[in-house]
Scaffold this motif. Structure first.
Motif, PDB file in Angstrom:
ATOM      1  N   SER A  39       0.809  -1.222   0.000  1.00 13.50           N
ATOM      2  CA  SER A  39       0.000   0.000   0.000  1.00 13.50           C
ATOM      3  C   SER A  39       0.842   1.273   0.000  1.00 13.50           C
ATOM      4  O   SER A  39       0.312   2.362   0.134  1.00 13.50           O
ATOM      5  CB  SER A  39      -0.944   0.004   1.206  1.00 13.50           C
ATOM      6  OG  SER A  39      -0.196  -0.133   2.392  1.00 13.50           O
ATOM      7  N   SER A  40       2.179   1.128  -0.133  1.00  6.61           N
ATOM      8  CA  SER A  40       3.016   2.334  -0.231  1.00  6.61           C
ATOM      9  C   SER A  40       4.042   2.128  -1.337  1.00  6.61           C
ATOM     10  O   SER A  40       4.366   0.983  -1.699  1.00  6.61           O
ATOM     11  CB  SER A  40       3.739   2.609   1.100  1.00  6.61           C
ATOM     12  OG  SER A  40       4.764   1.657   1.293  1.00  6.61           O
ATOM     13  N   VAL A  41       4.557   3.243  -1.847  1.00  2.00           N
ATOM     14  CA  VAL A  41       5.569   3.155  -2.905  1.00  2.00           C
ATOM     15  C   VAL A  41       6.812   2.434  -2.370  1.00  2.00           C
ATOM     16  O   VAL A  41       7.422   1.624  -3.083  1.00  2.00           O
ATOM     17  CB  VAL A  41       5.919   4.574  -3.422  1.00  2.00           C
ATOM     18  CG1 VAL A  41       7.106   4.530  -4.374  1.00  2.00           C
ATOM     19  CG2 VAL A  41       4.707   5.199  -4.098  1.00  2.00           C
ATOM     20  N   TYR A  45       8.544  -0.732  -4.079  1.00  2.16           N
ATOM     21  CA  TYR A  45       9.969  -0.682  -4.446  1.00  2.16           C
ATOM     22  C   TYR A  45      10.697  -1.908  -3.852  1.00  2.16           C
ATOM     23  O   TYR A  45      11.415  -2.612  -4.565  1.00  2.16           O
ATOM     24  CB  TYR A  45      10.566   0.620  -3.913  1.00  2.16           C
ATOM     25  CG  TYR A  45      12.067   0.710  -4.015  1.00  2.16           C
ATOM     26  CD1 TYR A  45      12.679   1.073  -5.218  1.00  2.16           C
ATOM     27  CD2 TYR A  45      12.889   0.423  -2.922  1.00  2.16           C
ATOM     28  CE1 TYR A  45      14.069   1.160  -5.316  1.00  2.16           C
ATOM     29  CE2 TYR A  45      14.270   0.502  -3.009  1.00  2.16           C
ATOM     30  CZ  TYR A  45      14.852   0.873  -4.208  1.00  2.16           C
ATOM     31  OH  TYR A  45      16.220   0.940  -4.308  1.00  2.16           O
ATOM     32  N   ALA A  46      10.472  -2.164  -2.575  1.00  2.43           N
ATOM     33  CA  ALA A  46      11.152  -3.296  -1.915  1.00  2.43           C
ATOM     34  C   ALA A  46      10.685  -4.629  -2.504  1.00  2.43           C
ATOM     35  O   ALA A  46      11.489  -5.556  -2.684  1.00  2.43           O
ATOM     36  CB  ALA A  46      10.885  -3.257  -0.411  1.00  2.43           C
ATOM     37  N   ALA A  47       9.410  -4.722  -2.839  1.00  2.11           N
ATOM     38  CA  ALA A  47       8.874  -5.984  -3.383  1.00  2.11           C
ATOM     39  C   ALA A  47       9.543  -6.325  -4.716  1.00  2.11           C
ATOM     40  O   ALA A  47       9.806  -7.494  -5.006  1.00  2.11           O
ATOM     41  CB  ALA A  47       7.359  -5.893  -3.553  1.00  2.11           C
ATOM     42  N   ILE A  48       9.821  -5.282  -5.526  1.00  2.00           N
ATOM     43  CA  ILE A  48      10.483  -5.545  -6.818  1.00  2.00           C
ATOM     44  C   ILE A  48      11.975  -5.802  -6.586  1.00  2.00           C
ATOM     45  O   ILE A  48      12.539  -6.791  -7.066  1.00  2.00           O
ATOM     46  CB  ILE A  48      10.274  -4.373  -7.800  1.00  2.00           C
ATOM     47  CG1 ILE A  48       8.783  -4.177  -8.107  1.00  2.00           C
ATOM     48  CG2 ILE A  48      11.054  -4.621  -9.099  1.00  2.00           C
ATOM     49  CD1 ILE A  48       8.455  -2.948  -8.945  1.00  2.00           C
ATOM     50  N   LYS A  49      12.612  -4.918  -5.822  1.00  2.00           N
ATOM     51  CA  LYS A  49      14.073  -5.007  -5.629  1.00  2.00           C
ATOM     52  C   LYS A  49      14.476  -6.323  -4.952  1.00  2.00           C
ATOM     53  O   LYS A  49      15.436  -6.971  -5.354  1.00  2.00           O
ATOM     54  CB  LYS A  49      14.535  -3.817  -4.785  1.00  2.00           C
ATOM     55  CG  LYS A  49      16.033  -3.650  -4.707  1.00  2.00           C
ATOM     56  CD  LYS A  49      16.384  -2.366  -3.971  1.00  2.00           C
ATOM     57  CE  LYS A  49      17.859  -2.249  -3.690  1.00  2.00           C
ATOM     58  NZ  LYS A  49      18.734  -2.531  -4.813  1.00  2.00           N
ATOM     59  N   ASP A  50      13.715  -6.713  -3.930  1.00  2.00           N
ATOM     60  CA  ASP A  50      14.080  -7.911  -3.159  1.00  2.00           C
ATOM     61  C   ASP A  50      13.391  -9.170  -3.685  1.00  2.00           C
ATOM     62  O   ASP A  50      13.400 -10.214  -3.024  1.00  2.00           O
ATOM     63  CB  ASP A  50      13.751  -7.701  -1.670  1.00  2.00           C
ATOM     64  CG  ASP A  50      14.521  -6.500  -1.101  1.00  2.00           C
ATOM     65  OD1 ASP A  50      15.593  -6.181  -1.640  1.00  2.00           O
ATOM     66  OD2 ASP A  50      14.027  -5.885  -0.139  1.00  2.00           O
ATOM     67  N   ILE A  69      -0.541   3.323  -6.699  1.00  2.00           N
ATOM     68  CA  ILE A  69      -0.395   3.572  -5.251  1.00  2.00           C
ATOM     69  C   ILE A  69       0.218   4.957  -5.017  1.00  2.00           C
ATOM     70  O   ILE A  69      -0.164   5.686  -4.097  1.00  2.00           O
ATOM     71  CB  ILE A  69       0.448   2.450  -4.592  1.00  2.00           C
ATOM     72  CG1 ILE A  69      -0.375   1.154  -4.552  1.00  2.00           C
ATOM     73  CG2 ILE A  69       0.902   2.844  -3.191  1.00  2.00           C
ATOM     74  CD1 ILE A  69       0.368  -0.071  -4.021  1.00  2.00           C
ATOM     75  N   ALA A  70       1.166   5.338  -5.896  1.00  2.00           N
ATOM     76  CA  ALA A  70       1.773   6.679  -5.768  1.00  2.00           C
ATOM     77  C   ALA A  70       0.698   7.760  -5.876  1.00  2.00           C
ATOM     78  O   ALA A  70       0.660   8.697  -5.071  1.00  2.00           O
ATOM     79  CB  ALA A  70       2.849   6.876  -6.834  1.00  2.00           C
ATOM     80  N   THR A  71      -0.205   7.621  -6.860  1.00  2.00           N
ATOM     81  CA  THR A  71      -1.257   8.649  -6.999  1.00  2.00           C
ATOM     82  C   THR A  71      -2.213   8.591  -5.803  1.00  2.00           C
ATOM     83  O   THR A  71      -2.728   9.616  -5.377  1.00  2.00           O
ATOM     84  CB  THR A  71      -2.081   8.470  -8.293  1.00  2.00           C
ATOM     85  OG1 THR A  71      -2.778   7.208  -8.249  1.00  2.00           O
ATOM     86  CG2 THR A  71      -1.214   8.544  -9.536  1.00  2.00           C
TER      87      THR A  71
END
Ligand code: MRU
Length: 369
Positions: A39-41, A45-50, A69-71
């Motif tokens: 529910s947050s950017v 970000y962590a879900a993709i990176k990790d 989610i950003a908007t």
């Protein structure tokens, strides 16, 4: 696709435009099936990176929902400042898969001409859902086109099982549904063609062992796990009829970036006259690049090589050391297979040869922009 007989996609929005996105945490598979809410950017970000989510198509779809989610979380008084910063952050999460920037740019473009913040939020949601639906549809169509290749091999073998080798996971877990490399396999299975898949374990993250073997098993497709180094031996001994892999980025001239080790499979396939196909939706082409060696290659932590994780007899997932303490490790995650080693590209519009003219013929609207 099916998990214990129930249909899932790899990503789906929560109810009522709530700003929540659901994913399957792929780090836990195949041992545990865990659905995670984002529910947050920062979480996206962590879900993709990790690598909670991974694979070109799913990285793109997740980034699309990340922009939604950003908007949803952007303050009204600095709306576009927040959204643009989120876009830059998401694009930086992983370097190789071209779907990531493609999806972020697509949502940004969709909201660029919209006036109000409220409408921008709704438009971002619709754009992200369209990216996800299109990804699933393109993969389904890749299956339809790729099935013809398997069908022909099956006829030539008089109905005996067609042996297909695949590397890494370009299955439905790498997309929203169906997968790219696996879509022709599922389509052929549905047509009653007998198939057996050789699954490369795909060191060091082991996407083949953990994900591809499991997803094929869930779909009832006969498969056998092999070490990454076994493919050449199998090909020399006539045990592979066809190689199909996915790709994280393909240049407009047909050079293919895919999981490390793909290039060696292509070399072995060439030496043994085994057809080597790459399956991809058009969102994975990088229309700005000519030469595969311009593609950024991700280098991940050496710990992925020096350690290994799995489940112990008590059902606990453990990470243990494989190499001696202090061992130096360099973890190149992708390599480039040059176009001349690729028999053909299986796309949502059909199968094309891997060269600039043929690709532009199939995608004139995208290649000549
Ligand atoms: O590092 P990953 O798991 O995100 O890498 C992606 C892959 O699984 C492969 O490279 C795959 O073959 C292409 S992605 C459809």
């Amino acid at each position: 696709m099916n998990i214990d007989g129930k249909h899932y996609r790899t990503i789906w929005p929560g109810p009522d435009n709530s700003g929540i996105i659901n994913i399957i945490d792929q780090r836990q598979l195949p041992h545990q099936f865990v659905i995670e809410e984002l529910s947050s950017v920062d979480q996206v970000y962590a879900a993709i990176k990790d690598m909670h989510v991974r694979g070109a198509g799913l990285i793109g779809a997740t980034a699309g929902f990340g922009m939604y989610i950003a908007t949803h979380t952007a303050p009204d008084d600095n709306f576009m400042g927040f959204v643009n910063a989120a876009a830059a952050k998401l694009i930086s999460s992983r370097p190789t898969a071209s779907n990531l920037k493609w999806a972020v740019d697509r949502v940004l473009e969709a909201i660029s001409t919209i006036e109000t913040v409220e409408e921008k939020r709704n438009t971002a949601f619709e754009a992200a859902c369209t990216i996800a639906d299109e990804d699933a549809d393109f993969c389904r169509r890749i299956g339809k086109h790729g099935k013809a290749i398997i069908e022909e091999l099956s006829e030539r073998k008089g109905g005996a099982p067609v042996n297909i080798l695949t590397h890494c996971n370009a299955g439905w877990l790498a997309f929203v549904d169906h997968g790219s490399a696996t879509a022709p396999i599922y389509a052929a299975r549905d047509a009653g063609i007998s198939i057996h898949v050789w699954v490369d374990e795909t060191r060091p993250w082991n996407q083949g062992a953990k994900l591809t073997a499991w997803e094929l098993q869930q779909e009832g497709i006969d498969n056998t796990l092999i070490t990454d180094n076994a493919g050449g031996h199998l090909m020399q001994n006539g045990m592979v009829d066809l190689v199909i892999v996915g790709t994280d980025r393909t240049t407009r001239s047909g050079d293919v970036a895919n999981k490390i080790g793909t290039y060696l499979k292509a070399l072995a396939a060439k030496d043994n006259n085994v057809p080597f196909y790459v399956a991809l939706p058009s969102s994975t082409f990088d229309w700005n690049l000519d030469n595969g060696h311009e593609i950024p290659i991700e280098i991940r932590s050496g710990k992925e090589i020096t350690q290994v994780s799995g489940i112990d007899s008590s059902g606990t997932i453990q990470t243990v050391a494989l190499a001696a303490p202090g061992t130096k490790a360099e973890n190149y995650s992708f390599d480039i297979t040059p176009a001349h080693l690729v028999t053909g590209l299986i796309t949502e519009r059909g199968i094309t040869r891997a060269n600039r003219a043929a690709i532009a013929d199939l995608f004139p609207d995208l290649a000549n922009r």
